[in-house]
Design a protein around this motif. Structure first.
Motif, PDB file in Angstrom:
ATOM      1  N   ALA A 104       0.824  -1.214   0.000  1.00 30.90           N
ATOM      2  CA  ALA A 104       0.000   0.000   0.000  1.00 30.90           C
ATOM      3  C   ALA A 104       0.857   1.262   0.000  1.00 30.90           C
ATOM      4  CB  ALA A 104      -0.909   0.002   1.223  1.00 30.90           C
ATOM      5  N   ASP A 105       2.131   1.124   0.373  1.00 30.64           N
ATOM      6  CA  ASP A 105       2.993   2.310   0.437  1.00 30.64           C
ATOM      7  C   ASP A 105       3.656   2.642  -0.896  1.00 30.64           C
ATOM      8  OD1 ASP A 105       2.491   2.628   3.120  1.00 30.64           O
ATOM      9  OD2 ASP A 105       4.142   1.318   3.719  1.00 30.64           O
ATOM     10  N   ALA A 106       3.358   1.858  -1.927  1.00 30.68           N
ATOM     11  CA  ALA A 106       4.004   2.067  -3.225  1.00 30.68           C
ATOM     12  C   ALA A 106       3.404   3.288  -3.918  1.00 30.68           C
ATOM     13  CB  ALA A 106       3.863   0.836  -4.096  1.00 30.68           C
ATOM     14  N   LYS A 107       3.719   4.452  -3.387  1.00 31.42           N
ATOM     15  CA  LYS A 107       3.201   5.704  -3.935  1.00 31.42           C
ATOM     16  C   LYS A 107       4.361   6.618  -4.280  1.00 31.42           C
ATOM     17  CE  LYS A 107       0.287   9.690  -2.814  1.00 31.42           C
ATOM     18  NZ  LYS A 107      -0.541  10.349  -1.754  1.00 31.42           N
ATOM     19  N   LEU A 108       4.347   7.133  -5.498  1.00 32.90           N
ATOM     20  CA  LEU A 108       5.415   8.025  -5.929  1.00 32.90           C
ATOM     21  C   LEU A 108       4.988   9.478  -5.730  1.00 32.90           C
ATOM     22  CD1 LEU A 108       6.601   6.322  -9.246  1.00 32.90           C
ATOM     23  CD2 LEU A 108       7.571   6.119  -6.955  1.00 32.90           C
TER      24      LEU A 108
ATOM     25  N   GLY B 118      13.360   0.213   2.016  1.00 31.01           N
ATOM     26  CA  GLY B 118      14.207  -0.636   2.862  1.00 31.01           C
ATOM     27  C   GLY B 118      13.471  -1.776   3.521  1.00 31.01           C
ATOM     28  N   ASN B 119      12.149  -1.880   3.344  1.00 27.98           N
ATOM     29  CA  ASN B 119      11.385  -2.977   3.928  1.00 27.98           C
ATOM     30  C   ASN B 119      11.495  -4.228   3.059  1.00 27.98           C
ATOM     31  OD1 ASN B 119      10.576  -1.281   5.965  1.00 27.98           O
ATOM     32  ND2 ASN B 119       8.663  -0.703   4.944  1.00 27.98           N
ATOM     33  N   GLN B 120      10.915  -5.363   3.569  1.00 29.64           N
ATOM     34  CA  GLN B 120      10.913  -6.608   2.802  1.00 29.64           C
ATOM     35  C   GLN B 120      10.140  -6.438   1.496  1.00 29.64           C
ATOM     36  OE1 GLN B 120      12.463  -9.330   3.123  1.00 29.64           O
ATOM     37  NE2 GLN B 120      13.112  -9.549   5.253  1.00 29.64           N
ATOM     38  N   SER B 121       9.004  -5.724   1.572  1.00 33.66           N
ATOM     39  CA  SER B 121       8.226  -5.498   0.350  1.00 33.66           C
ATOM     40  C   SER B 121       8.800  -4.297  -0.393  1.00 33.66           C
ATOM     41  CB  SER B 121       6.759  -5.250   0.713  1.00 33.66           C
ATOM     42  OG  SER B 121       6.668  -4.134   1.576  1.00 33.66           O
ATOM     43  N   TYR B 122       8.258  -4.062  -1.595  1.00 30.29           N
ATOM     44  CA  TYR B 122       8.841  -2.998  -2.413  1.00 30.29           C
ATOM     45  C   TYR B 122       8.001  -1.724  -2.294  1.00 30.29           C
ATOM     46  CZ  TYR B 122      12.226  -1.449  -5.813  1.00 30.29           C
ATOM     47  OH  TYR B 122      13.287  -0.829  -6.413  1.00 30.29           O
ATOM     48  N   GLY B 123       8.080  -1.099  -1.151  1.00 29.39           N
ATOM     49  CA  GLY B 123       7.462   0.211  -0.989  1.00 29.39           C
ATOM     50  C   GLY B 123       8.465   1.304  -1.338  1.00 29.39           C
ATOM     51  N   THR B 124       7.977   2.495  -1.527  1.00 24.12           N
ATOM     52  CA  THR B 124       8.859   3.626  -1.834  1.00 24.12           C
ATOM     53  C   THR B 124       8.697   4.704  -0.771  1.00 24.12           C
ATOM     54  OG1 THR B 124       7.186   4.693  -3.221  1.00 24.12           O
ATOM     55  CG2 THR B 124       8.749   3.223  -4.320  1.00 24.12           C
ATOM     56  N   MET B 125       9.721   5.533  -0.686  1.00 25.04           N
ATOM     57  CA  MET B 125       9.672   6.660   0.245  1.00 25.04           C
ATOM     58  C   MET B 125      10.465   7.818  -0.350  1.00 25.04           C
ATOM     59  SD  MET B 125      12.435   5.638   3.178  1.00 25.04           S
ATOM     60  CE  MET B 125      14.199   5.630   2.821  1.00 25.04           C
TER      61      MET B 125
END
Length: 496
Positions: free
Chosen positions: A369-373, A397-404
């Motif tokens: 859910a954090d995969a927001k650009l 940096g998490n296990q899943s591919y989220g972006t920050m």
């Protein structure tokens, strides 16, 4: 390079001379740009002596932040000894005759070769009278250089600005006139060209294909203070938008000059301002909002209308926000949002260049859910901070591919800022060198008035409901709605 010149400062007893001109001249003296071959004549109505004038100059240097031992040093005293005072009525021809005799005497004493800089640190209504007398009473020399420095405001609208310019131009040619806009003397403003045209990666992205919008904020935390009398005749639109903000816009939207010279820069800036759309009254009403500050939430700061020297029913704006567009081919359609105001949340001048989002976010397919650009934003900090920031998206940096988001930042250190010449020091130095790169040309001033006049006339035809924002906020809600209408928000929002 050391320069030889006589400075004649009309308004030598005023606040501008005390706070800006005398300290700036001293810094040029400290650094060796001025040495033995210079002199200053200060003129005003007050009946000062030369000795008293020297004390005033030394006090100005002390108040500018120099240590007491430096202020009392032989260097400061020697610097002040180059200053001469003459009581002067700008409307009295005989006073110019006396001024010419003193100027000629100092020219010979200090071997100044006829080089003269006339600084009009007075109300613009005197500019034409002074310029005419300088010519008729032959203070303008026929050898050496003669340069006229004038302060804003350059008129109240295009009509009065033209009248003012015509009066000055009867005595001085355009290449002898130096119109000061102190924002053009700021290091961070002068660095815009280096950022845009000195970096291929930035230059290649500086167009309508990549830029979503540009935001310019000139926020002040103080109220009108002792300038209420002036502000009642000016307002934020005339005081900030017509000059500082439109000058910044010209630097942000101009095409690449062939070389960084005064002539090339002037032509590109004039062209850039001519490409700013001049609104109809209805368009001005839709795209510009005004505000006036009221009390703060704790009722510790008074409303503008309660400031000493203001009208209890004043219609003068202390805040302006607006949207401008350019027809310049490379940036056509890119909105330029501007705002400036007093008694806002924080003092900050900054430029935010907001880039378009990528067309396809490939990370949306990732079960995170954090995969927001977030949009990339390039921020130019002008004051009180000086520096840059670029917002980018990276993996979180998490296990899943989220972006920050991360921020690449550079800020000048206190030591670096201390080495940067103050705006007036820089501009006086440029005037001595005959470098007009960072001064406003008449064509720039005239075009800026054409843009602003329609907005002013629209507002003058209607009564505003003031006050409409609380001191300590970022202005009226209408300023936020201006961007919300375009599905955008202000990048700089200290209240967020």
């Amino acid at each position: 390079m050391t320069q030889q010149a006589l400075f004649i400062i009309f308004g030598g007893t005023g606040d501008l001379a005390y706070r800006k001109l005398y300290p700036s001249l001293f810094r040029l003296y400290e650094k060796g740009y001025l040495k033995d071959n210079f002199a200053v004549i200060g003129t005003a109505r007050r009946p000062w002596t030369n000795d008293h004038y020297h004390e005033v100059v030394m006090n100005a240097i002390a108040d500018d932040g120099h240590e007491a031992d430096r202020t009392n040093s032989e260097l400061v005293r020697k610097f002040a000894s180059h200053f001469y005072y003459q009581s002067h009525n700008v409307n009295d021809t005989e006073h110019y005759v006396a001024l010419r005799k003193l100027a000629d005497k100092l020219d010979e004493k200090y071997e100044l070769k006829g080089n003269r800089i006339y600084y009009l640190a007075m109300a613009p209504r005197f500019f034409g009278t002074i310029a005419a007398h300088l010519k008729s009473e032959k203070l303008i020399t026929d050898h050496g250089f003669n340069r006229l420095i004038i302060e804003k405001p350059f008129g109240r609208d295009l009509k009065t600005a033209k009248e003012l310019n015509d009066a000055i131009s009867a005595a001085f040619s355009e290449d002898q006139i130096y119109r000061i806009d102190h924002y053009l003397g700021k290091e961070a403003i002068q660095s815009i060209a280096a950022l845009r045209f000195g970096n291929q990666v930035i230059a290649s992205l500086w167009n309508k294909e990549h830029i979503d919008n540009i935001q310019i904020t000139l926020a002040e935390s103080l109220g009108v203070e002792e300038r209420a009398g002036y502000y009642e005749t000016a307002g934020a639109l005339r005081d900030m938008v017509q000059n500082h903000i439109l000058q910044i816009i010209s630097l942000l939207t101009m095409e690449r000059p062939r070389a960084y010279t005064a002539g090339e820069l002037r032509d590109r800036k004039v062209e850039a301002l001519q490409n700013i759309k001049i609104y109809s009254e209805e368009e001005a009403r839709q795209n510009f909002v005004r505000g006036q500050y009221g009390e703060d939430a704790d009722q510790e700061q008074q409303a503008y209308r309660n400031e000493e020297g203001t009208d209890a029913q004043s219609q003068i704006e202390t805040f302006v926000a607006g949207k401008l567009v350019t027809t310049n081919e490379s940036l056509a359609g890119v909105p330029i949002y501007v705002r400036t105001g007093k008694r806002l949340a924080q003092k900050s001048t900054q430029i935010n260049v907001v880039f378009k989002n990528v067309d396809q976010n490939i990370f949306k397919s990732v079960a995170d859910a954090d995969a927001k650009l977030l949009q990339n934003v390039l921020t130019l900090y002008i004051e009180p901070d000086q520096g840059y920031r670029f917002d980018l998206n990276v993996k979180n940096g998490n296990q899943s591919y989220g972006t920050m988001p991360i921020h690449l930042e550079y800020h000048k250190s206190a030591a670096e800022k201390a080495k940067v010449p103050e705006a007036y020091e820089k501009l006086i130095h440029d005037a001595l060198d005959g470098n007009r790169t960072n001064f406003a040309h008449w064509h720039e001033v005239a075009q800026a008035w054409r843009i602003v006049d329609v907005i002013r006339q629209t507002w003058d035809s209607e009564e505003a409901e003031f006050p409409n924002y609380v001191s300590g906020t970022m202005g009226p809600q209408a300023a936020n709605e201006l961007l919300a209408r375009d599905h955008r928000t202000w990048v700089y929002n200290p209240n967020r």
